[in-house]
Each structure stands twice: as C-alpha cells, then as structure tokens.
Design an enzyme around this catalytic site. Structure first.
Site, mmCIF file in Angstrom:
data_model
loop_
_atom_site.group_PDB
_atom_site.id
_atom_site.type_symbol
_atom_site.label_atom_id
_atom_site.label_comp_id
_atom_site.label_asym_id
_atom_site.label_seq_id
_atom_site.Cartn_x
_atom_site.Cartn_y
_atom_site.Cartn_z
ATOM 1 N N ILE A 1 0.851 -1.191 0.000
ATOM 2 C CA ILE A 1 0.000 0.000 0.000
ATOM 3 C C ILE A 1 0.884 1.237 0.000
ATOM 4 C CG2 ILE A 1 -1.747 1.278 1.274
ATOM 5 C CD1 ILE A 1 -2.641 -1.371 2.479
ATOM 6 N N THR B 1 3.689 -1.951 7.584
ATOM 7 C CA THR B 1 4.466 -0.931 8.314
ATOM 8 C C THR B 1 4.529 0.387 7.565
ATOM 9 O OG1 THR B 1 6.493 -1.801 7.322
ATOM 10 C CG2 THR B 1 5.876 -2.651 9.485
ATOM 11 N N CYS B 2 4.396 0.340 6.234
ATOM 12 C CA CYS B 2 4.520 1.591 5.479
ATOM 13 C C CYS B 2 3.368 2.539 5.762
ATOM 14 C CB CYS B 2 4.621 1.299 3.990
ATOM 15 S SG CYS B 2 3.247 0.355 3.349
ATOM 16 N N VAL B 3 2.219 1.975 6.234
ATOM 17 C CA VAL B 3 1.099 2.849 6.586
ATOM 18 C C VAL B 3 0.717 2.684 8.054
ATOM 19 C CG1 VAL B 3 0.126 3.074 4.271
ATOM 20 C CG2 VAL B 3 -0.482 1.089 5.672
#
Length: 929
Positions: free
Chosen positions: A616, A896-898
């Site tokens: 994402i 983890t990216c969001v």
C-alpha cells in the site's frame, strides 16, 4: 626696434607697476643670509675638526708605533717605564691605537701600580674601558687592577659591567676564578637597596645570552651563591619574562633550589599579564624542566595553605600554556591531586552573590576553575565523578554550572556585543562540555530538575525568531558546500569556523533594523542551544525542514509542488524498483546521484523471489523502503560498513576503501532522508559517533572520555595507567608511543614514537595520543563520508542544536516504552469501533505486555520500536487497526509503510494474545496476510 629678420619688434615696458620691497621682506632676506653663513661656518668647522682629529690620530698612532710599543715588553720587569702613564692618560682610547694584546700586556705589567693608585682615576678608566671592550678577552686583567678600597659599586655596574654584558653577551671564557671573589667583595661594599638597583637590571639583560655560553653558566650562579637577587618589584612584562627565564635556567643548575623557587614565586606574583602574550618565546629546555620538577607541587601546596596568592597559580598555568600542552596538563594533574586546593578555588567563587562580583573580584578563581574543570571532564570517568574521593564534588560542579549559566546568559542576552567580556567564550566552551556529560549522566538535570539547562526568562521564552532562522539558514547555505562529493579534512578545516563567521556577518547586516533581543536569541540558539527547551528546538528543526521544502517546491501544500509534479526530471516523485535481495545496491543505483533531489517524494516497488510485492502506498514517501535500507546497510554483515562496541552500538568501520566510503555516505543520506521525512528507524549508534556528527565545526574531534563509548576496556586500562605513581612501575611496562592499526601495521603516535619510551612525565601524553588515534585519526574517513551524505539532506547547523541523546531520539524515537493512552487516542479503526469487544481485548493485552513486548509490537506495526519524538499525534499515517475478517486461524499482520495492524476478529482474548505475540516475535509482514 628691429629684430634679426628686419621686422620691427614691439617692446613692452611696464612703467610704474613693479612693487617696492617692504621692510619685512628685507628683514627676512637678511635672516636667510645669516642662517646660510652660519651653516657654512658650521660645515667648515666640522671639516677642520675632522681633519685635526685625523691628523692627531695618525700622529699618535705613529708615536706609539715608533716610540713606546714594540712587541717585546718585558712582563717580568715591573719597574716603571715611559709607558706607565699611557693607561691613566688615554684609558679606553688605547683601543683605537694599539692591538688589544698589547693593552693586555700593559695592564699585566703595571697591575700592582695601577691597583694601588692613590685615587679613583684608574677605577674610572677601567669602568669606561669595560663599556667599550669589543670582546671579553681582557676582562680578568681589567678586574685585577680595580682598587676595591676605593670602588664605587654602582658606578662599576652601571658604567662598566652592564654595558660590557650588553655588548659581549657571548664571551666564552670561564669566570669562575674571578667573579666570585669580586661579587663577595661587592656585597660587602653595598647595601640592600644598592644591590637591588644593580642586580635587577643585570637580570633583565643577561637573558640575551645564548644558553650554552659560559657567561650565563658562571655569572648567574655567582649571583645566586651570594644571594644578590633582589626582591622582585613590578616590572614591565618583557623584563618579567626575561627574569623568569633566567630563574628557570638557574633552577636546573644550582643546588639551593629553595632560594630560586622563592624568587620564581615572586616573579609569578607580578606576572598577571602573561595570558595576553600569546606568541611569547620561551626557552623550552629549561622552562620545561621547571614544569617537570617538584616546583609545581610546592607551589600548589603553598597556594592551598594561603601562603601564596591564587593569582600566582594563574600566572604559572598561563605560562605552562606557552611551553607545551603536555606540561600544562601535568600541572593540572598536580592541581587535581590537591583536593584541599580544589575546594578552596570553588568555595572562593561560591561566596560571591552577583555576577558582577564574580567577574570583578574573583577572576583568578574563575580562570583556574574553568581550566581545572575543562581538564577534569576530559579525564574523569563517570564513576570517579560520583565518587566521594572526587577532587571536584558533583555538588560543586552543579553549583558552578548554575553560576556559569547565569554569567553566559547575562553576557549574551543583556549586554551589547562590544561590552562582553573575554570570559564568555571560554565559559561557553566549558558549559557545553558539562552539558554533554550531563546529558548522559544527569548529575545536573536529574528528575527533580529536568529543565536545569532551560532558561525560563519570560521575555526570552516569548521571543520568536523563525524569520531570523530562515534568513540565517539561507545565508549559511549560500556560503557553505555541504554536498561536495569528496570533501577532505582540509575542506572541513577551512569550514570549521563558518557557522560563527556566518552568524557575525548576519548580525552586522541586521543591526539597526532588527530587534536586538531577536538577534541575541538567535546567537544563543547557535552557540548555546540547550538554553532553549528541547521541545522548542524540535519545533524549530521541523520548521526549518518545512521552510526548506517550501523553498524547493516539494511541500504538499505548495503550488510549486504541483508544478514540479508536472515537470519530468524536477522534484517530482521518484519511482524505482528495489529487489529484496539487493536493497542497498538498488537503492544506491536509484538515488545516490540525485543530490538534494533525494529530498522529494519517493515511490518504491519491491520485488522478491516471487515477483512484485503487494503493498500500500501510504502517500508517497515509502517508509518501508527507508527502514529496509537502514536494516540492511546498518546491520547486514556482508557489507561490513559498521562495527559495534561492547554494547552492540554502531559506528563506521575504519576503512580506506572508496566503495565502502561511498556506501557509508549513502547511509548518511538515508538517515538524513528519514530525519527529513519524520521517519524513525531502528538503529542504535554509539554515543561517541553521535557526538562526532554534532561536532562538524571542530573537525569531528572527540575527547578522552568518548573512548569509553568506543572501547570501554581500553578506556579503563588507560585510566588505570594515569593513577600509577611509581615511575619504575610505568617504565617496567615497556610501552612506546606506537599502536597497531586494524590491519596490524605499526603506527607511530608521535615522531620517532617507536623509540620513545613511556615514562612518568609523558604518560598523560601517551594516553591522549592513544585516544586521539582510536577516536579521531583512524575513524576520520568513515565519519567524514557518513557526515557528507547526512549533510546533503540536513545541514550540520540544524543538527548542532541537539546533544547526542537528543539526536538519537530524532533518529530512533523516544524511550524504550511508550504511552499506551497516547497511542489509543491517536488510533484510527477500519471495520471496528473502539467499543467492540475485540478492540477492548486488544488494549487490555497491550497494557498487560511487558515493556519489551510492547516495543516489539510497535516495531511490528511501524518498523520502529520507539514512539515518535512528538508523540503518536505526529505519526504519519496514523496508527490504524483494520478488521481482517473472521478467519480465526489467521495471524495478525501489519503494513508498516502505513502503520496498519490487520487484526482478525478474534472472539477469545487468550487466542488473540497468543497469536499477537507469535506474530510480533516472528515479524510477519503484510505480504503474508
């Protein structure tokens, strides 16, 4: 009238227009004529006199040559001859007519006659002869005919001996058999005041002699032997320097050292201005010997018992600075071993209540206290500082810090720049050292006073300077070159003072049109940033980043950002494909050559062994990419970019490999990018390395106590060496000024270090050289490379607002646990409400976890085990919990990216606990969900 061409030539005649000479003009002309005639007479008389003297000289010379002076004078014949009156008549003028060896024979032949001359005529002639002697060849013969019964000691010294010494400061014969007797007799003939008026000028002249000449080696000891050195009185600084050097030399050769040491103390008492004479030459051979002797201990002891004033010690310390740094340090070691004196120095300061009293009345105590504490902080271990046996108690350091803080703030905040004292610069330097040590040990900023360093002056706190910061930052960037691809130590050296030079330039530009309070607060921010609360500095830091984004047109709210997105090759969104197997290499290929374009938004697509990953995009900046590069670059042993200390904290590996240096530089860019985009990474840097990153203005130099962070075992070993008192024990260790580098090569720490043995006198120098090599020299290339990359993203001046612990918080987050309520308040839900039983159970489980488990959970969701520096409100995107369905066999997973947790709708609390702990310990990512 006709001219030669036959044509008529008109003649103009002025009839009646010529003025008549006035009486004044006639008198002036007569006066000029008289002066001209007088000058002509003067010149004629001079010529006549010169001719007369030349003829006289030639006639007298001819007379001596033909009548009296042949080279066969019979010295054994002491009967009076025709030449007996030559010396009484001609005196020193004989030097002009006869060879000096003939004059010597004459003085020897009539020695008895001249010495018993019925009046002081011969003495007068001898005094004048001494003043004219071109060499010292006949000095004994001159002294041997002096009539001591009729001698005037003052005239002998002033008319004869002092001029002789001045003209012949290199005479090279032994006076041992002549001068002692003379000075003994002289002492009997003179009173104390007369001796003082004679010997003191002599002491200020004889220093011009070469140290190896016999005149020094015989004359000064004779003066000492007869105790003829007067009590010192205030002299000019040059004379005091000369006398001090004379006495230092005497201290190395005479037996009666007590007498000389008393005289040295007298000189030091008046030697208060030495600290202003920075380039004063000293004869190191005997000045150094003075600092290596027991004199230091004696002086320190006398000061501690109030027998000698503290100002004397200040002078001695200032002189030690001009010899060699090692000897000043040796002296400070002696000082620190005298706990009574250390207490006296600080107690002397603490009795004053006002800042002005400290400046005006206690400058000696203040100077020594600053010198002592500077040195003490460089060498003392943390355990020594907190020990009851510490030379300077923690309570005194804290109290002195309060005093220094008040002095510095008053100087920079309240006083015009032209009225500030010199003490402010050295006080700022020391205050910074205390603050850096306190940031680790908290002996000042403890729990009861966590804001110890913060200035709470209401006007100071309310004064806003964002506009000045922006202007200063723009100018600073324009004159600096932080993105130089191959910056060397020479470039760093040329830029080390750039920050203060830029500040002074801007202050001059602002004066007159900018409020002084605003300028003063900016100067405090640049020079003593810890006077401003940490939260305010963090706010300033992120404000600077925001201003930089706006200037570059990459601010999401900026119209320029929209235009950049439409312009290929400008600061739009950089898209790249990164392989999971070669993250660091692919990242360098994609972004290492982008310069400050790397500050713009990134869009990364990961590829693993199964193909492109599903992920994402959390709004442009791919946090997953940055944290993955950080994990691989900092921790993967296949690159070997970083070494670890005993606490497994990272620092650049010592290397000269250009490929490795490029990789280190790129890792610096990654850290800078994370700081720039508010992305926290899970990395623990060693404290000394963080401190170096904040010390760009001083070429990344470390202090001795930083060695504890690099190699605590070596640090403890070296500190134990410093406390060895037995000289033989030190020499038995058979240490030399050399060390092995990482490749096993022998490195000399000083010139000829392999043959220079460590002893009691140079042990401190050896310890400091070891620390310098390990911390500064061997790591310089790696630290410079990393810092070069970091500086592309974050100018050094922004980072220098923080201490090492604060920088670590900026990079990795806050404490090793987090505020659960803060996280709960800033959580967004998808498919859940905060009242659902699954969510209620989830927060109960988080509360019941250990702090270690909570940190693992936070890392599982956000990739970083620490909370954001400004709380979870600043986490971007917000932490979210999304309903992952009712399949109870699935594990919780995270993107983890969001910052997203995908949580199945477990009905049972214990099932959720087990699966949640399993996930956070196994590190399941979103692609496994």
């Amino acid at each position: 009238m006709l001219n030669f061409t036959g044509e008529t030539r008109r003649r103009n005649v002025n009839l009646g227009s010529r003025s008549k000479s006035s009486k004044r003009d006639i008198l002036l002309k007569a006066e000029r004529d008289r002066a001209k005639r007088a000058q002509e007479r003067k010149e004629n008389n001079a010529v006549t006199k010169l001719q007369k003297n030349i003829r006289k000289y030639l006639d007298v010379g001819k007379y001596f040559k033909t009548q009296y002076m042949d080279s066969t004078i019979n010295l054994m014949n002491d009967t009076l001859g025709n030449d007996v009156s030559l010396f009484p008549v001609f005196g020193y003028k004989l030097l002009y007519y006869i060879p000096i060896n003939h004059l010597k024979r004459l003085l020897v032949k009539y020695q008895t006659y001249y010495k018993e001359y019925p009046n002081s005529l011969i003495n007068q002639k001898i005094f004048l002869l001494l003043s004219k002697l071109p060499t010292g060849d006949i000095l004994p013969e001159c002294i041997n005919i002096i009539n001591f019964k009729l001698i005037n000691g003052n005239e002998f010294i002033e008319i004869g001996f002092l001029p002789f010494i001045t003209n012949n400061y290199n005479f090279d014969f032994n006076l041992t058999n002549t001068l002692p007797i003379f000075f003994s007799l002289l002492k009997l003939k003179l009173n104390v005041d007369t001796i003082r008026s004679i010997i003191l000028p002599l002491m200020t002249l004889v220093i011009k002699d070469n140290i190896n000449s016999l005149s020094i080696q015989t004359l000064l000891p004779i003066i000492v032997e007869n105790e003829l050195i007067p009590t010192m009185t205030p002299l000019d600084q040059e004379s005091l320097r000369i006398v001090f050097n004379n006495l230092s030399f005497l201290h190395t050769i005479v037996q009666d050292k007590d007498y000389i040491e008393n005289k040295l103390i007298e000189v030091l008492t008046y030697y208060t201005g030495i600290n202003t004479m920075d380039n004063m030459p000293f004869y190191n051979t005997f000045n150094i010997a003075l600092f290596e002797s027991s004199f230091s201990k004696r002086l320190v002891s006398l000061v501690s018992t109030d027998m000698v004033p503290l100002s004397t010690l200040v002078s001695y310390i200032n002189i030690s600075k001009l010899t060699h740094i090692g000897y000043k340090n040796n002296l400070l070691v002696v000082l620190l071993t005298n706990k009574r004196l250390c207490e006296k120095i600080f107690n002397d300061l603490f009795k004053y209540s006002s800042i002005e009293d400290i400046r005006d009345s206690s400058i000696n105590s203040l100077e020594i206290a600053i010198e002592l504490l500077n040195f003490y902080l460089a060498l003392a271990t943390d355990s020594e500082m907190f020990s009851d046996q510490s030379s300077i108690p923690i309570s005194s350091i804290k109290k002195f810090s309060v005093m220094l803080k008040d002095v510095v703030f008053d100087e920079l905040w309240n006083k015009p720049r032209e009225l500030r004292g010199k003490i402010s610069d050295v006080a700022i330097n020391l205050l910074t050292k205390i603050y850096i040590r306190d940031s680790r040990t908290h002996f000042c900023s403890d729990k009861s006073d966590s804001d110890f360093w913060t200035i709470n002056d209401p006007i100071f706190v309310k004064t806003t300077i964002f506009k000045l910061i922006d202007q200063f930052n723009s100018y600073y960037k324009s004159v600096s070159d932080f993105i130089e691809p191959h910056s060397s130590s020479e470039i760093i050296l040329s830029q080390r003072n750039l920050k203060l030079e830029s500040l002074n330039h801007m202050i001059e530009a602002w004066l007159g049109n900018t409020p002084v309070r605003h300028i003063n607060k900016l100067e405090i921010l640049i020079r003593i940033p810890f006077f401003i609360h940490f939260d305010k500095r963090v706010e300033m830091f992120y404000t600077l980043i925001g201003l930089d984004k706006r200037e570059l047109g990459i601010d999401d709210n900026s119209p320029q950002s929209f235009m950049n997105a439409l312009m290929p090759g400008r600061l739009g969104k950089w898209t790249s494909t990164i392989s999971r197997d070669h993250i660091l290499e692919d990242a360098m290929d994609a972004y290492n050559n982008k310069g400050d374009l790397f500050k713009s938004s990134l869009s990364v697509k990961f590829v693993n062994e199964f193909g492109p990953e599903e992920g994402i995009d959390g709004g442009g900046v791919t946090k997953e990419f940055l944290t993955s590069v950080a994990d691989e670059g900092f921790k993967d042993p296949k690159y070997g970019l970083f070494a670890t200390n005993e606490q497994y904290e990272l620092y650049p590996n010592p290397t000269g490999d250009s490929v490795t240096l490029d990789q280190l530089s790129f890792m610096g860019k990654i850290v800078g990018k994370c700081l720039y985009d508010h992305v926290l990474i899970d990395v623990d840097f060693s404290r000394f390395f963080l401190k170096k990153l904040l010390n760009y203005s001083n070429m990344f130099r470390s202090t001795f106590d930083d060695l504890n962070s690099l190699d605590s075992t070596l640090y403890q070993t070296l500190t134990r060496l410093l406390v060895i008192e037995d000289s033989q024990e030190i020499e038995s260790l058979d240490l030399y000024f050399e060390i092995n580098d990482s490749k096993g090569n022998i490195i000399e720490l000083i010139p000829n270090g392999s043959t220079t043995k460590v002893n009691k006198h140079n042990i401190l120098k050896y310890v400091l050289r070891i620390a310098e090599y390990k911390l500064d020299i061997s790591l310089l290339e790696g630290v410079t490379a990393f810092h070069r990359g970091l500086s592309v993203m974050i100018p050094p001046i922004w980072l220098e607002m923080f201490n090492p612990e604060e920088l670590e918080m900026l990079i990795s987050g806050g404490k090793k646990d987090f505020d659960i309520i803060d996280l709960q308040k800033n959580t967004e839900y998808g498919g859940y409400t905060e009242d659902d039983i699954t969510i209620t159970n989830f927060w109960d489980i988080i509360n019941e976890m250990t702090s270690e488990e909570r940190c693992k959970f936070l890392k599982f969701v956000t990739s970083v085990p620490q909370a954001p520096l400004q709380g979870f409100e600043s986490l971007d995107p917000k932490f979210g919990i999304r309903n992952a369905g009712e399949d109870l066999t699935r594990l919780p997973t995270a993107s983890t990216c969001v910052n997203l947790l995908k949580l199945p709708d477990y009905a049972d609390k214990e099932t959720m606990r087990a699966k949640l702990l399993y996930s956070i310990n196994s590190g399941a990512r979103f692609d496994l969900s």
